[in-house]
Structures are given as C-alpha cells and as structure tokens.
Write a protein that holds these residues in place. Structure first.
Motif, PDB file in Angstrom:
ATOM      1  N   GLU A   1       0.804  -1.217   0.000  1.00 17.43           N
ATOM      2  CA  GLU A   1       0.000   0.000   0.000  1.00 17.43           C
ATOM      3  C   GLU A   1       0.839   1.269   0.000  1.00 17.43           C
ATOM      4  OE1 GLU A   1      -3.431   0.565  -0.064  1.00 17.43           O
ATOM      5  OE2 GLU A   1      -3.492  -1.525  -0.692  1.00 17.43           O
ATOM      6  N   SER A   2       2.038   1.184   0.534  1.00 15.90           N
ATOM      7  CA  SER A   2       2.868   2.387   0.625  1.00 15.90           C
ATOM      8  C   SER A   2       3.480   2.795  -0.707  1.00 15.90           C
ATOM      9  CB  SER A   2       3.989   2.173   1.644  1.00 15.90           C
ATOM     10  OG  SER A   2       4.873   1.144   1.213  1.00 15.90           O
ATOM     11  N   ALA A   3       3.444   1.912  -1.690  1.00 15.28           N
ATOM     12  CA  ALA A   3       4.122   2.185  -2.965  1.00 15.28           C
ATOM     13  C   ALA A   3       3.616   3.473  -3.601  1.00 15.28           C
ATOM     14  CB  ALA A   3       3.937   1.005  -3.914  1.00 15.28           C
ATOM     15  N   LYS A   4       2.303   3.676  -3.580  1.00 16.31           N
ATOM     16  CA  LYS A   4       1.741   4.862  -4.246  1.00 16.31           C
ATOM     17  C   LYS A   4       2.167   6.156  -3.578  1.00 16.31           C
ATOM     18  CE  LYS A   4      -2.764   5.062  -1.851  1.00 16.31           C
ATOM     19  NZ  LYS A   4      -2.529   3.946  -0.907  1.00 16.31           N
TER      20      LYS A   4
ATOM     21  N   PRO B   1      -7.560   6.530  -4.140  1.00 16.77           N
ATOM     22  CA  PRO B   1      -6.790   6.105  -5.305  1.00 16.77           C
ATOM     23  C   PRO B   1      -5.798   4.993  -4.980  1.00 16.77           C
ATOM     24  CG  PRO B   1      -5.905   8.149  -4.446  1.00 16.77           C
ATOM     25  CD  PRO B   1      -7.169   7.879  -3.672  1.00 16.77           C
ATOM     26  N   GLU B   2      -5.593   4.120  -5.934  1.00 17.43           N
ATOM     27  CA  GLU B   2      -4.596   3.065  -5.795  1.00 17.43           C
ATOM     28  C   GLU B   2      -3.259   3.460  -6.414  1.00 17.43           C
ATOM     29  OE1 GLU B   2      -6.060  -0.775  -6.937  1.00 17.43           O
ATOM     30  OE2 GLU B   2      -8.070  -0.338  -6.160  1.00 17.43           O
ATOM     31  N   TYR B   3      -3.206   4.650  -6.986  1.00 15.92           N
ATOM     32  CA  TYR B   3      -1.981   5.170  -7.595  1.00 15.92           C
ATOM     33  C   TYR B   3      -1.694   6.556  -7.036  1.00 15.92           C
ATOM     34  CZ  TYR B   3      -2.417   1.314 -10.835  1.00 15.92           C
ATOM     35  OH  TYR B   3      -2.514   0.053 -11.372  1.00 15.92           O
ATOM     36  N   GLY B   4      -0.432   6.944  -7.087  1.00 16.65           N
ATOM     37  CA  GLY B   4      -0.022   8.221  -6.533  1.00 16.65           C
ATOM     38  C   GLY B   4       0.021   9.358  -7.520  1.00 16.65           C
ATOM     39  N   TRP B   5      -0.644   9.219  -8.653  1.00 18.49           N
ATOM     40  CA  TRP B   5      -0.529  10.214  -9.714  1.00 18.49           C
ATOM     41  C   TRP B   5      -1.127  11.561  -9.313  1.00 18.49           C
ATOM     42  CZ3 TRP B   5      -2.582   6.822 -14.368  1.00 18.49           C
ATOM     43  CH2 TRP B   5      -1.787   5.673 -14.478  1.00 18.49           C
TER      44      TRP B   5
END
Length: 648
Positions: free
Chosen positions: A162-165, A286-290
């Motif tokens: 989970e921390s990746a984003k 969101p599942e992405y950090g964009w």
C-alpha cells in the motif's frame, strides 16, 4: 439510490431455476436440476443424468471435432504450463523494444520516454490483425494488445504494498502512465516460431501519458467533458485501464476502458459531478499516486476529467498516424469487451459488459450499415446508433431496453438534459429503466458457427439469497457462470442481433462439482482438473468451440488452482465438458485469448506474474528467470508441435 436498492430479488427463484435449467438439459445434453426442494437458500444442487441418457439427450448436434488434447493437471508453479503435444513461446514482454537502435531492457534505468517506445505493462486483450490488410494471413500480422494497469511494487525496486503509491517519484508516476494504454506490434511466424518485426512502421505505443485521443459522438464537446487543459471537450490525452476489447469488421480495434476510478485522487463531494463520480466508484481512495503530481488526476481540481474515461476507444492499427477515437455513443461505464457482429440487414451490433458486481450487459446497434471492402466508408459507423441495456426475465427472454434521451425516465426531470447525459451516466440511466444487475459481466463474445452470444459472469460474493434471480441463480457466487443468448432468425450469420428480444440459458455454473454446496453445473464427465472458476475472457475457434480464460485473483492460491485456459464444446453430447489446457505462472492472471485465422496459433496474455510480491523478492521471475530481472507480463503464442490446429 443505493446498490442494495438496485439489486433485484426473485421470490419465485426455486420454480424458475427448476424449469429453466432442466429445459436446456433436455434440449442440449446438460444435466437436470434436482428440483425445487434442493434449491434452498437460492443455491441450486443438480443431479446428473447417467452417461447413456446424457448422450441421448443431446438433441443439438455439432460437427466440431472433439477436443482431443490431453488435459493438463492443475498445479501452481513459477513457470507456464501447457498440454502435452503443445509448446508455449513468449513473443513479447514488458519493456521489449519496439524500434531499432534501442538498448536492452533494464527496468532500473527506465524513463517515461523509453517506456513509450517499449511494450507496455499488464497485457490484456489481444487482437491479431493479418497483414496485408483484408487478408486471412496466419503467419504475418499485427498484435494489438491492451495494457490494463501497472503493479507499482513489481516495476520499481524498494517499494511494497500500500505504501508504494505514496513513495513513487514524479518520474516513476510518468513511467506508469506511459506503460498504460495499447501496443501495436508487427509479428511474423518463421521456422523458430513467432518473432517481433524490429522497427516496423506499424509498431506503435498509445499511452495514457501523451497520446491525444478524439471524443466523437453525442458527448463530444459537451460541457461535462471540458477541462482547463481542453476547453473543447474533444481532445483527450490518453486511454486508461484498457481491459478486454474487440475487432470491427472493417479492420480496427476497440479497446475498453474499465476500472478508471482507481486513479483519481481528491474529494468529489461538493463538485457538480459528485453523484456521477460516486456511481463510478471515485471516492478519494486512489490506488496510484498520480494525483500528487498531476492536477488532472485530482477531481477536486478537475472534476470533469474522469468523464473523459470509461469509453470504448477505436484504433486503426493499419494507420500509424491515425488518432484514436473515443466513441461516446456506446456509453460510459467500466467496459469489458467490444465484440462486433454484422447483421443480415448490414447494421453492426457491438456487445460490451460493465465489469463490476451488480452492473449491466449492454448492446449497441449502428444506425448505418457496414460497407464491405471499403474501410473508409465504415470509419464513422460507431458514432450513430442505439445503445441498449439487458433485462433478463424468468421466462427465458432477455429484452434490450433502449437508452434514448426523452424516452421513459431518461428526461430532464431525472437529470438527463440530452443524449450526452445519458451516455455519460449510462449506469444510472440503466437502473432507471430496470436493467438486471449481473454477477460481474466481463467478456461477451459471439460464436461464429451457431450465432449465439456467450457472457462471462466472473463472480459476485456480495449477492444475498434474497437477491438471486433466474440469470444470476446463486447467492455468494464465488465461482461465476456463463450465459448463452440466442438471437432470433437462425444460426450463424442469419442471427438477428438487432432484435428487441432474445432467448437466454445458462451454459454452466462454475466451481468444484464435488462440493454440493457450491451448486456447480457441467457435463457429468468433467474431471477434477476440468472444472473452472471465475470465467473472464473468452474466444471461439473456427469450429465454434469455446476457449475460456479465468481470473480468480487471490483465490487461486487459496484453492491451489492456477488461472489458465479451458476449452469446451457448446453443442452436442460434450456440451459444457470443460478441459484444462494452459496454466499461467504463479500469481498471474489469464487474459486475451486470440486465434490466428487458420486456428494453428493461440495467443494469450500472461498478466501480472508475481502479483502480491515485490520487485526485490518476486514470487516468480517469469519469463526470463534471471536474478536481475523482475517478472514480466508477456504475450505467449501456443502452437501444436505437429503444426496442426489447436485443440485437435
């Protein structure tokens, strides 16, 4: 209206299931329902006909050859597996160069510009388009491949879970954006198998990062598609979460934008699109950090940006300079598939599903007619026509309900000021018309031999006993099922896919038939290796035999059953006798089955091998198995060692 409010109940389910499922058993060689007493709790249990009686009951004969391959034993391994007598060759993988003069792939040195010149991530739909255009060549063509999403923790070293984003850099976010979308790559078959044609003029990446697409149809230019970056509401940068797709009769690709909700940050509450975004699952999770880097990915700053995604996008693979077209007349939702069929009157029907629990099955019929041998004349066919949604009735009919502004409840009083509003909010329009909420409708394909339509319903563990209906007959449906729709008019090309009403039946109920509480239903001779779970994508060979790709997610590890390819007859004495043919490597998903015209190559997509692990400690290093290389999503070509047709 809440999801619970939308879910249909069926108080007479026991009577319906007993009659519907046994009728097809008698006609098609399926086994019969055990009777209403066995249908307690909305989960049916079925008794099998004895072997001789089963064969005698197979009234619908088939000329298709038997599926003679030796069935694969189910086991999860780090590498792919295929039935004896076949070979599986990796053709192209994430990071492979599409142009000459490029260095060997090194994921640690990958830049956004490099990714846009290399094969993208998580390949899903595959369309094989023969070269030259209009031919039936089976040894030379274009592979047109969707890239659905990215696994951040498998693409970049040092990231996990989970921390990746929250830890990726702006450059890494751009790499992910560039890895989404679609790839067109020229391939040829030689004595050593299939190979990419280096530096072909056709080789092309269509990415979310930079490729400009054009909106066409009723929503093009509408205020709800306009943003600060695009005040025209017609020029959309990128295509996103491209899952399944389809091929048009005039030689273009339809790529389906599916789970767009997971990319958008920002709180939609207080924006004009709050209700619409909630219906699409956009909830500031969101599942992405964009959204940390790009304003368009934050709905509190650009509330209209999500409305520019969730469409079917048409791409001309034979013209590298062409602009992808977002065909808004076909509706906006979480699209899966875009399967086309030409009707006897020349109009074209497109089938597509909305891949989420309790969502709907759709059909679009063009206003204009297909003109053979004139590609240019057909390029605008998908901009005018009628979008409809399916209602499945207990009497075995499916009715197509037109989504037309001004008709029924689709009026300004209900928030639909124009057809643009109808297509932008196709989900809400469908529920107002009383469409049937389904168990995750994914791929929808037409059988070229019998003309029937097959709908993959992957699963729905949220359906309660009081919410079952005839077309979705199991509560807590963890395994999925397959529906069969019969349009009137006859078989094959005579079928009329423009009719208002079809007939429907259940081909099979997936799951382990050795467990009575599962309520599985197949041919009685299905083996412990042959039963399947979570049907997702599918295709047909030239004989009308069905090939099914599965997607169990994390359940494959729990069940000890890998995802892969299964095959079955749909008519005759071996109807619904599924056989296991190919297994993906550990933690991968099976996608994109596609035959060459001669039936001698089956292309498949191995998506996200190693999912759930990390770049630094992957659960598999498929397909290269090198210590410095993470797992690579890949397109695989399956051929028979003796050069014959797939399946026997």
């Amino acid at each position: 209206m809440t999801m619970e409010d939308r879910q249909l109940s069926s108080p007479s389910f026991e009577e319906v299931a007993a009659s519907r499922l046994s009728r097809r058993a008698a006609l098609k060689g399926m086994f019969v329902a055990a009777g209403s007493a066995a249908l307690a709790g909305g989960v049916s249990r079925y008794a099998l006909l004895p072997g001789e009686a089963f064969a005698a009951a197979a009234k619908a004969e088939t000329s298709a050859p038997a599926l003679s391959f030796q069935e694969l034993a189910k086991s999860i391994t780090e590498d792919q597996q295929v039935a004896a007598g076949y070979k599986a060759q990796v053709v192209v993988s994430w990071g492979d160069a599409l142009h000459g003069g490029m260095d060997a792939f090194d994921p640690l040195l990958l830049t956004p510009a490099e990714q846009e010149r290399r094969f993208g991530y998580n390949n899903d739909f595959i369309g094989f388009m023969p070269l030259p255009v209009g031919s039936q060549a089976s040894d030379h063509g274009l592979l047109c491949v969707n890239h659905e999403y990215t696994n951040t923790e498998l693409m970049f070293s040092g990231l996990k879970g989970e921390s990746a984003k929250d830890l990726i850099s702006e450059d890494q976010a751009k790499v992910e954006m560039a890895a989404h979308g679609h790839t067109i790559v020229e391939v040829k078959k030689g004595k050593d198998g299939w190979a990419v044609v280096a530096d072909s003029r056709y080789n092309r990446r269509i990415s979310f990062l930079s490729t400009v697409c054009e909106a066409t149809g009723p929503a093009a230019g509408h205020a709800r598609l306009k943003t600060k970056a695009d005040p025209s509401g017609r020029k959309i940068v990128g295509t996103l979460n491209n899952c399944a797709g389809g091929k048009t009769p005039w030689g273009t690709i339809l790529t389906a934008e599916e789970n767009i909700h997971q990319y958008f940050a920002g709180n939609p509450e207080g924006t004009p699109e709050a209700r619409n975004h909630k219906r699409m699952g956009i909830e500031n999770k969101p599942e992405y950090g964009w959204g940390r880097f790009f304003e368009r990915m934050d709905v509190s700053k650009e509330p209209n940006e999500p409305n520019r995604f969730g469409w079917l996008v048409e791409i001309d693979p034979y013209d590298p300079s062409s602009t992808p077209k977002k065909r808004t007349a076909l509706g906006r939702f979480k699209h899966e598939a875009g399967t086309c069929v030409v009707n006897p009157d020349g109009r074209v029907t497109v089938y597509t599903g909305d891949d989420e629990r309790f969502e709907y099955l759709y059909r679009f019929v063009t206003k204009g007619k297909f003109v053979p041998n004139d590609r240019k004349a057909n390029m605008g066919l998908l901009d005018e026509g009628t979008l409809s949604v399916a209602r499945f009735d207990a009497n075995g009919t499916v009715s197509w309900l037109p989504l037309i502004h001004g008709k029924g409840k689709l009026t300004a009083e209900n928030g639909f000021a124009s057809q643009a509003d109808v297509v932008i909010e196709a989900r809400r329009a469908s529920e107002l018309l009383g469409a049937t909420p389904m168990d995750r409708p994914e791929d929808v394909e037409t059988n070229p031999v019998n003309g029937r339509v097959y709908v993959m319903l992957t699963n729905n563990t949220k359906r309660k006993p009081e919410q079952v209906d005839a077309a979705n007959p199991r509560a807590n449906n963890a395994y999925g099922h397959i529906l069969e729709l019969t349009a009137p008019g006859g078989e094959g090309k005579a079928a009329n896919h423009t009719a208002d009403t079809y007939q429907w039946d259940i081909l099979l109920l997936a799951g382990d038939p050795s467990k009575p509480d599962v309520g599985a239903r197949y041919h009685p001779d299905v083996t412990s290796n042959g039963w399947l779970a979570a049907p997702d994508n599918c295709t047909f060979d030239n004989h009308g035999r069905l090939w099914i790709a599965t997607d169990q997610g994390g359940d494959q590890a729990k069940r000890g059953v890998p995802d892969g390819i299964y095959a079955t007859q749909v008519d005759g004495a071996q109807r619904a006798l599924t056989k296991f043919f190919y297994a993906v490597p550990r933690d991968a998903e099976m996608c994109g089955p596609e035959f060459t015209p001669d039936g001698k190559t089956l292309f498949v997509s191995v998506q996200h091998p190693g999912e759930g692990s990390t770049y630094d400690k992957p659960s598999t290093r498929f397909p290269r198995f090198k210590a410095d290389m993470p797992p690579l999503p890949s397109v695989v070509a399956i051929t028979k060692k003796d050069g014959g047709e797939i399946g026997g």
